[in-house]
Design an enzyme around this catalytic site. Structure first.
Site, mmCIF file in Angstrom:
data_model
loop_
_atom_site.group_PDB
_atom_site.id
_atom_site.type_symbol
_atom_site.label_atom_id
_atom_site.label_comp_id
_atom_site.label_asym_id
_atom_site.label_seq_id
_atom_site.Cartn_x
_atom_site.Cartn_y
_atom_site.Cartn_z
ATOM 1 C CB CYS A 125 -6.382 -3.586 1.208
ATOM 2 S SG CYS A 125 -4.590 -3.750 1.217
ATOM 3 C CG HIS A 126 -6.023 -9.093 4.449
ATOM 4 N ND1 HIS A 126 -6.356 -9.434 3.160
ATOM 5 C CD2 HIS A 126 -6.741 -9.915 5.267
ATOM 6 C CE1 HIS A 126 -7.235 -10.425 3.182
ATOM 7 N NE2 HIS A 126 -7.483 -10.733 4.445
ATOM 8 C CG ASP B 284 -0.415 18.923 -4.613
ATOM 9 O OD1 ASP B 284 -1.326 19.675 -4.995
ATOM 10 O OD2 ASP B 284 0.176 19.055 -3.522
ATOM 11 C CG MET C 56 -3.624 -4.650 -3.002
ATOM 12 S SD MET C 56 -3.762 -4.374 -4.782
ATOM 13 C CE MET C 56 -4.548 -2.769 -4.837
#
Length: 332
Positions: free
Chosen positions: A72-73, A124, A109
């Site tokens: 991923c860039h 969580d 992304m």
């Protein structure tokens, strides 16, 4: 050691892509169930306010996307906005992450990483009261920018999502009458096959334009000037000329455009040169020109197939708006 070695993986080479405004929105849900859901919504979980912490985690997750995914860039994010909302009918928390940047590649992304980080944080903070949690329905909602413009997931968006994020499709040409003229002595006498013109025809048709004229003329002022006047009288609204914009003695397309007495549109011409220079510095040698001739916009674009296609990609988001302004509307 002998033999040729090659990497099994590599980042996509985006050097030839153009910097554009990019935006993406991703969405997902935590199915909290009857025990955890009211505690999340009422902000009474033992570890604290899960909704606030999830939004903070989503911001951090979006910024960490390139560290989490090796190919991923890394991008300079200009906007990250995370929003959580309860969905009572499913006892779920729905999370959205919106990311935006000006870059050579998209921010999908980053948006997905933000959603997942927020959902994992909700998980969580909720698991002490309910271990039977489920994360699901994570997907890209839509993305916009770049060569392809707006893309919306086939599952679509609801009215509230459309109202919140207002995805912006480029204005299409919607049947506008178009012409493509290639200027080339060699193509005109048959010694060279015109490849730029057909590419522009395909591009205009993809934008919804109706190409009524596609022809080749020799270089020079008078043949093109006479043809442009005839096209304007015939009601053509958009004419793309390719070729004749260089520094050679027969590169006279800009002179032809100016000879018909049209009104120069310097901003669009400068836009073509400036954004084309992101592909190649030779773009600054182009004498690209744009004029308004009555109700018709005429563009003088470079002659190479690759450069002509890139110029149309650059112009595509603004052509519809420009024609609307010619008609006296859409002054945004």
């Amino acid at each position: 050691m002998s033999g040729e070695m090659s990497a099994a993986f590599h980042m996509a080479d985006v050097r030839d892509k153009r910097v554009t405004r990019r935006r993406a929105v991703a969405v997902g849900e935590l199915l909290a169930g009857p025990v955890a859901y009211p505690l999340i919504v009422e902000r009474r979980l033992p570890k604290g306010d899960a909704l606030v912490m999830a939004e903070v985690a989503g911001l951090q997750g979006a910024k960490m996307a390139s560290a989490l995914m090796p190919l991923c860039h890394p991008l300079p994010l200009e906007l990250v906005r995370v929003h959580c909302a309860p969905v009572p009918e499913r006892q779920a928390i729905r999370v959205w992450c919106e990311c935006a940047s000006e870059a050579r590649t998209g921010v999908e992304m980053e948006a997905l990483a933000g959603v997942n980080a927020a959902l994992l944080t909700l998980y969580d903070l909720s698991k002490p009261v309910e271990p039977a949690l489920e994360i699901g329905a994570v997907r890209l909602l839509f993305k916009e920018g770049g060569k392809r413009g707006l893309w919306i997931h086939p599952k679509g968006m609801d009215d509230a999502e459309r109202d919140r994020y207002q995805p912006r499709p480029s204005r299409q040409l919607q049947g506008v009458s178009c012409a493509v003229i290639t200027l080339s002595d060699r193509a005109s006498d048959g010694t060279y096959e015109d490849r730029s013109g057909p590419r522009l025809v395909d591009g205009l048709q993809a934008l919804g334009g109706h190409v009524t004229v596609a022809e080749v003329l020799p270089d020079g002022v008078q043949p093109l000037a006479r043809r442009l006047q005839a096209l304007e009288i015939a009601g053509v609204r958009l004419c793309l000329c390719t070729g004749g914009t260089g520094l050679g003695p027969r590169d006279l397309t800009p002179e032809a455009l100016l000879s018909v007495g049209g009104r120069r549109v310097d901003g669009l011409a400068q836009m073509v040169r400036s954004l084309s220079a992101q592909h190649t510095p030779l773009a600054w040698l182009s004498r690209a020109e744009v004029v308004q001739l009555g109700q018709m916009l005429v563009f003088a674009l470079p002659g190479s197939p690759r450069a002509a296609t890139q110029c149309l990609d650059i112009l595509a988001p603004v052509l519809g708006h420009a024609l609307a302004m010619v008609d006296g509307g859409d002054h945004r």
